[in-house]
Every structure is written in structure tokens, then in C-alpha cells.
Design a protein around this motif. Structure first.
Motif, PDB file in Angstrom:
ATOM      1  N   THR A 278      52.497  50.711  37.918  1.00 51.00           N
ATOM      2  CA  THR A 278      51.522  51.633  37.891  1.00 51.00           C
ATOM      3  C   THR A 278      52.175  52.762  36.268  1.00 51.00           C
ATOM      4  O   THR A 278      51.060  53.281  36.097  1.00 51.00           O
ATOM      5  CB  THR A 278      50.390  52.602  38.995  1.00 51.00           C
ATOM      6  OG1 THR A 278      52.140  53.345  39.669  1.00 51.00           O
ATOM      7  CG2 THR A 278      50.533  51.687  39.922  1.00 51.00           C
TER       8      THR A 278
ATOM      9  N   SER B 143      53.225  45.267  36.494  1.00 56.09           N
ATOM     10  CA  SER B 143      51.737  46.257  36.518  1.00 56.09           C
ATOM     11  C   SER B 143      50.481  44.867  35.834  1.00 56.09           C
ATOM     12  O   SER B 143      51.173  44.363  35.528  1.00 56.09           O
ATOM     13  CB  SER B 143      52.019  47.209  35.841  1.00 56.09           C
ATOM     14  OG  SER B 143      52.433  47.364  34.594  1.00 56.09           O
TER      15      SER B 143
ATOM     16  N   LEU C 205      53.740  46.358  42.872  1.00 52.30           N
ATOM     17  CA  LEU C 205      52.945  46.552  42.259  1.00 52.30           C
ATOM     18  C   LEU C 205      53.676  48.073  40.827  1.00 52.30           C
ATOM     19  O   LEU C 205      53.711  48.858  41.513  1.00 52.30           O
ATOM     20  CB  LEU C 205      51.430  46.633  42.522  1.00 52.30           C
ATOM     21  CG  LEU C 205      50.574  47.131  41.697  1.00 52.30           C
ATOM     22  CD1 LEU C 205      50.522  45.748  40.437  1.00 52.30           C
ATOM     23  CD2 LEU C 205      49.404  47.868  42.068  1.00 52.30           C
TER      24      LEU C 205
ATOM     25  N   SER D 269      43.226  49.205  40.271  1.00 47.53           N
ATOM     26  CA  SER D 269      44.386  47.955  40.384  1.00 47.53           C
ATOM     27  C   SER D 269      45.246  48.039  41.485  1.00 47.53           C
ATOM     28  O   SER D 269      45.373  46.744  42.060  1.00 47.53           O
ATOM     29  CB  SER D 269      45.888  48.499  38.920  1.00 47.53           C
ATOM     30  OG  SER D 269      46.882  47.766  38.943  1.00 47.53           O
TER      31      SER D 269
ATOM     32  N   VAL E 293      44.033  52.682  37.434  1.00 48.46           N
ATOM     33  CA  VAL E 293      45.277  52.573  37.975  1.00 48.46           C
ATOM     34  C   VAL E 293      44.322  52.251  39.545  1.00 48.46           C
ATOM     35  O   VAL E 293      44.869  51.355  40.267  1.00 48.46           O
ATOM     36  CB  VAL E 293      46.082  53.584  37.900  1.00 48.46           C
ATOM     37  CG1 VAL E 293      45.138  54.991  38.929  1.00 48.46           C
ATOM     38  CG2 VAL E 293      46.942  53.336  38.806  1.00 48.46           C
TER      39      VAL E 293
END
Length: 269
Positions: free
Chosen positions: A12, A223, A10, A23, A20
Motif C-alpha cells: 500500500t 500494489s 498487497l 485498492s 487505498v
């Protein structure tokens, strides 16, 4: 090629604050275990918070951060990484990269690489590597620390920018490559070839592009802030394109670079 880096993670980049945190939290809930951040992203503390609150055992995670150009000097690199660890709430990151080569070579590459090795010897990072390095810069790095010490070179790489000379050189040297911007800020998702392949398989365009990059041997770190996209992207490693389908995406290369910051970017290959 043996590499310690999980092939799927992933990213960012450009995600801040609660965005964030959400996420990373959702990604970890869905099964992501490789998280990529950087000092300049300004989100290491939030990434660290999401990791800490996730309950995922540290041993299951692979966390990457990147040292910013202002911290590449020998006396600055280790303290900056210690600060990153404090923000991330970790005793060690799994991978630390030189984010960009020192602009105009202001800091000798050997100084930064030796400082990275010192950080590794101190247990601050398990592996070291580079990002946005060209063939000449990779040659310099190999001369300093040897190819085996370089866990990856993280580069912009997507169907519209495939950098075949750099890829070939890295592979000749046994240096792994990580693709960032694999979806080209979303530009490739509307490409006719990509959308046709997506329709024919019942996949999303993002899954097609990520599957292509993975099958071509690159690690990917897309992302997303949407749970459905995070979940869909995570399926990409299980999807297979045929050789002819891979070749159709290969043919999309047009050398279109999207990340080329003034005063920071090297002279590209």
C-alpha cells in the motif's frame, strides 16, 4: 525455510485516502489475504477501514505494519504500535517490522529489537522482523535476538537489483526475505527479456516478474489501484518459469537501486 509470512500480498506504499481504501477492498474481494502497510505511509486508518468493511474473518488475514524511525526508541515503540493498532482497528498485527535502521545508529538496535519483543510478549504483534537491513545490520540483529526471531527482512529486490550477497547471507542464517518494489516502479515491465517471456507464455510482464521472484523464494507485495492488475498479479503464484527462463531474468541484475533516501539509507552491501 519455514515462514509464517504468506508469499503473496498487497502493498500500500504511496496509496492514500479513498484510493487505498478501494485498492484494499478490491484486493480482499479478489482473494488477497496479506496486506502490508506502515506508519509512515499515513494510510493505516484507511487500510483498517477497508479490512473492517470487507467482512473477511480476521483469522484469514495477515497484516504487516512497520515502525517508523522516530518511534524506534525503547519508550516510544510500543505506544506507537498501539496507535497503529487503533488505526487499523485490530487487537494484533501479524508482523511488525523496523522500517529503516535508526539513522546514524541514533537509537541502539538492541533497544528497538527488545522493544519489539516486548510488544510481541504483550500480544500486540504475532511476529517481528526488519526492513532495509544490510548484512552488518542483520548480524547485529542476530546477535541481539537470534535469527529465528526475525520473521523476514523486507528489502528492495527486483530483476535490476538482486543483492546476491545479502540474499546468500540471509539464507545461510535461515532468514526469510520479502521483496518490495518487485516491479521496480514498473521499469522492468518494458524490459526486452521480460516482454519476450510474457509474449511466449501469454502472461503480463508483471506476472513474469512476480513469478520469477516467487520461484526464487521471496515473498512479494505488489500494489495496484486497478482491479484488472490486482486480479492478474494474483495469478503469479500459479505460473511457472523454466530454469532457463529464470536464469535469463537473473542475468538482468545491474545493481540499480531505486530507493536510497538521504539521511535514512544505511551503507548498502
Amino acid at each position: 525455510m519455514n515462514t509464517p509470512i504468506p508469499s503473496f500480498g498487497l502493498g500500500t506504499f504511496r496509496l492514500q485516502g479513498q484510493v487505498v481504501i478501494d485498492s484494499v477492498r478490491q484486493a480482499l474481494e479478489l482473494g488477497y489475504r496479506h496486506i502490508d502497510t506502515a506508519q509512515i505511509y499515513g494510510n493505516e486508518a484507511e487500510v483498517g477501514q477497508a479490512i473492517a468493511e470487507s467482512g473477511v474473518p480476521r483469522r484469514e488475514l495477515f497484516v504487516t505494519t512497520k515502525v517508523w524511525t522516530e518511534h524506534l526508541a525503547a519508550e516510544k515503540l510500543v505506544p506507537s504500535l498501539q496507535e497503529s493498532l487503533r488505526k487499523l482497528r485490530l487487537d494484533q498485527v501479524d508482523l511488525t517490522l523496523i522500517h529503516w535502521p535508526s539513522p546514524a545508529g541514533a537509537v541502539p538496535l538492541a533497544d528497538s529489537l527488545h522493544a519489539l519483543q516486548a510488544a510481541q510478549a504483550q500480544g500486540l504483534t504475532a511476529h517481528i522482523g526488519v526492513s532495509n537491513f544490510t548484512i552488518p545490520l542483520l548480524r547485529q540483529a542476530i546477535d541481539v535476538v537470534g535469527a529465528k526471531a526475525i520473521a523476514t527482512n523486507q528489502i528492495e529486490l527486483h530483476p535490476y537489483l538482486q543483492s546476491p550477497k545479502l540474499v546468500a547471507f540471509a539464507r545461510e542464517q535461515g532468514i526469510h526475505l520479502t521483496s518490495y518494489m518487485t516491479l521496480a516502479y514498473g521499469k522492468v515491465l518494458g524490459d526486452a527479456v521480460v516482454t519476450e517471456l510474457a509474449r511466449s507464455h501469454g502472461w503480463t510482464p508483471a506476472q513474469v516478474v512476480l513469478a520469477w521472484a516467487l520461484q526464487r523464494g521471496f515473498a512479494v507485495i505488489p500494489s495496484s489501484t486497478k482491479r484488472e492488475n490486482l486480479q492478474g498479479n494474483l495469478l503469479a503464484p500459479t505460473l511457472r518459469l523454466s530454469d532457463s527462463e529464470l536464469a535469463r531474468i537473473d542475468a538482468l541484475d545491474r545493481g540499480e537501486r531505486l530507493v536510497n533516501p538521504d539521511g535514512l539509507a544505511p551503507v548498502w552491501d
